[in-house]
Design a protein around this motif. Sequence first.
Motif, short mmCIF file in Angstrom:
data_model
loop_
_atom_site.label_atom_id
_atom_site.label_comp_id
_atom_site.label_asym_id
_atom_site.label_seq_id
_atom_site.Cartn_x
_atom_site.Cartn_y
_atom_site.Cartn_z
N LEU A 1 0.76 -1.09 -0.07
CA LEU A 1 -0.07 0.07 -0.04
C LEU A 1 0.74 1.21 0.00
O LEU A 1 0.41 2.23 -0.07
N GLN A 2 2.17 1.06 0.25
CA GLN A 2 3.11 2.08 0.45
C GLN A 2 2.61 3.33 1.44
O GLN A 2 2.71 4.57 1.17
N ALA A 3 2.13 2.66 2.37
CA ALA A 3 1.49 3.55 3.37
C ALA A 3 2.60 3.45 4.81
O ALA A 3 3.17 2.73 5.05
N CYS A 4 2.20 4.63 5.47
CA CYS A 4 3.18 5.06 6.50
C CYS A 4 2.53 5.39 7.70
O CYS A 4 1.57 6.19 7.79
N GLU A 5 2.74 4.78 8.91
CA GLU A 5 2.15 4.97 10.12
C GLU A 5 3.32 5.30 11.07
O GLU A 5 4.20 4.82 11.37
N LEU A 6 3.32 6.62 11.74
CA LEU A 6 4.04 7.11 12.75
C LEU A 6 3.56 6.58 14.04
O LEU A 6 2.16 6.96 14.22
#
Length: 796
Positions: free
Chosen positions: A587-592
């Motif tokens: 998904l090329q998703a980023c969660e901080l």
Amino acid sequence: MARRLSAVLATTSVFLGSASGNILVEHNCLAVGEVESAAATGSWQFGSSIANHAGSGYYTWTGPNHFGSTGHGTLEYSLQITTPGEYTFAIRNYHSDPDPTESNDVWLKVGGNSWVKCYSELVGMWQWMFKMDVGHGDTERPPKYTLNAGTHTIKLSGRSNGFSIDRIHVYQESCVNMANARNAFFTPSGAGPAPPQPAPVASLPTQPPVAQPAPSPSVGADFVEIMQPSRGCCRTSSLGSGQEVLPVLTGHTQAQCEALCAADTSCTGYEYHTWTNGCELHTGAGDFYQTSGYELCRCVQKRVVVGSPPVSAAPTTNAPTSDTATAAPTTAAPTTAAPTGTAVGFGQDMVEQNCLAVGEVEAIAPTSGWVLETEVADYSGSGYFRWAGPNYFATKHAGKHGLLTYTLRIERAGLYQVRIRNYHDFHDDTEENDCWLKVGTHGWEKVFSNVNYRWTWQSKFDLHLFELNPMASYQLSAGEHQVLISGRSTNFRIDRIHVFDMSCANSADYTNPHFVPSGVAALPVAPLPITHSSEDYTELSPRGCCRDAAGDGGTPIEVATTTTEHECAARCTANDACAGYEYQVVLQACELHPSESLDHTSPNEQCRCKERGSSIDFGDAVGLELDAEEQHSSRPTPASFQEILPQGCCRTAAGLPGDEADVVVVDDRSQCASMCLGMDTCTGYEWHMWDNGCELHNGVGDFARTLSHEQCQCFQKIESEPAAEDPSRHRRSVAAFGASHSSVTLAQATLAGMAVMMVAAVVAVVAHKRRSHGRVHVIHEGDSFTLGDTSVVSAC
């Protein structure tokens, strides 16, 4: 099409088999037959698509495997012997399974003897290697039978699906001309010319061209003894014995052995045994990479003199695979030098100069699945390619996904190594570490590296053969070849291609990722390394998505869609509340995430959960401050190395190699020294100039002497003795500690002393990591120190 001979005449020398009687007649200790002279039975299928076959074609077993039973699709031939004696049976064969132990055998029965499994271990080439397996411990010899004068029967029965057979040679080693016995296109006198190949098949002719005589020592062939690292028996890059013609011919002088090799177009060199006057002919182009170091052995390579007839068979247009693994040359490219100012060696066309050709992978546009990136620092050129597609481990996928095509022009024929500068950062160095490679007419091979977290030139073949994984090497003729790369493992990165002949290339050039050949415009300068990269973070194990103590995904500080993981790391670095991140590859998703969400992971290969690192000051961490004198005296004096002279390879007093580890190919000698410094058990190292090989040693007696060799160096680690200690120094240390802390317990004093040792350990690890272009992040948690993802040292 089976050939038909009119009759068996008393004056006929040898038959290539007849359609009616399938007869092989021995003459001058040799009988020759084409397998297709007998009609195909059972699941044997006639074929002609594999180039360089003899006769009109070959047979391939297309039926099921018959490992435990014989007599399936039996092919029968008649053998007439006039000279009684012991005869060797050789069947020219081919198999293409990447695993050399699969699809590689047939059942053989001679006369009244029992059926025996016969096999070969060489993949993707027509070959004479033919060994019989009569039981464990008795597999390394060709089938031999003592035959009386008269008629005998040869039977072949299907055993392994996909195994192809082309020709049968039966010969008596004591009296045969070995040049004929190993020549797949030999036509005996009186047998008539071999039939032509079918028109659509552009394979090699069935007999050597009449206008092109075989090379000899005086015309066309030159012989050079291999002395690397010293005089000895021939060995491949993986220390194998190579493609030798067995058995060894005894009672020959070295001159006679050389004459045999010169007269045989398939011979690439020979090994001479002085203790038995033994002549061992070789047909493998890679059999002369090095020697075993045995003084009574001579390893001699056959080389073609420039302008003389080539050793390999005539050129062909459909990329055949030869008996010797020497690719048949394709249409030769012009050998004139490129005009000054053209980008020779860079771009889609790589041109060999001074035994080296170089190319940037990004000289062509990335094909589907490959992504041009610049996130990982220290790349060459303007970037590198990362395989973003899925894994394609099966051989059937080779060349089908993300095919990259480069042209290679070779001016000087020879044995060339192909190294692809690569990078992978998975914690398991056997994952995300490979691609598919094909060079010229050779087959597709998996090429991999086991060096992770840094750019490396390591490019090994995966042969699935007794853990032997040599560097990728190919015998290349002068002319034009193609270098093809396709995707295999997700996230594998490739940066540059170097193709070089180690016997004449400059090692300082072929190991330099920024080398620019003469006449080439300067390359784009790679940008400086970024300040905050994903290397600032430690991945939680096992690989997966971030979870808190309750097993939930936690509450992210921020969620964003990013292009790369690097951008995700940069977002976390810029946010003081961020303790780590989760990156979802697909998904090329980023969660901080805050620290509470980084308790453990939920295993998932498409997730990356990484924790932010931080450096500490040891004085603050344990409540200990060291004065200048204390710091100086507590830090160990670094070890140094002393070269053992005269120059050569390391040997014990008995002349043995000693307690050495496997050779690892590195970038330069300083890196080899750094590896030894970082290992307490390492007592020194041996440096191989010919392939940048680093051989670490653990034995204290491995440096008693050297084996003289101009391309080898032996270095012994010298541990410096610590300076004499001042007893009062310890009192001053404790006093200084007590002055800054009102209460000092024994446990605290012990912890303080251990912290001093930890400083030394961390200094050593940090120094090692800096030398290997890595980073170390030290985190103090309770009674342990964590050095990034490399080690944990307990203070208890």
